[in-house]
Design a protein around this motif. Structure first.
Motif: not given
Length: 113
Positions: A10, A14, A21-22, A25-26, A30, A89, A93
């Motif tokens: 990556r 990353e 980002q953390r 991605r958790s 989600e 998001r 990103y």
């Protein structure tokens, strides 16, 4: 860069992810997003069912003005939550991710619509 086993190394950012980002991605994020989507689906189903029932009876047993206000507030709240998710998001990103991710493109189209 390609490494053993076909995995891709990556980008440096990353390796040391930002807070955004953390968060995105958790698993918790989600789960919350999934719960919001599920709740929105249930709300839309209830709205459609109630609206159909009112039209079939051709008179409003419930307080129709209050019901319309509930649907408007509900739709606005979900739109705000989806906008916040997309913004987080994109913060995580970057705008370049829109070109690479069909998921983000679809999210953007749904939020705009």
């Amino acid at each position: 860069r390609e490494i053993a086993g076909g995995q891709t190394l990556r980008l440096e950012q990353e390796l040391d992810p930002t807070l955004a980002q953390r968060i995105v991605r958790s698993v918790a994020f989600e789960v919350v997003v999934g719960a919001v989507i599920f709740t929105n689906c249930v709300t839309m189903g209830f709205e459609a069912s109630t609206t159909l029932r009112i039209r079939m009876e051709s008179e409003c047993i419930l307080d129709c003005d209050s019901l319309a206000t509930v649907w408007l507030v509900s739709e606005s709240a979900f739109a705000l939550l989806y906008t916040a998710e997309l913004a987080l998001r994109l913060r995580a990103y970057g705008l370049r991710a829109l070109r690479r991710s069909g998921y983000l493109q679809m999210d953007l189209e749904l939020v705009i619509a």
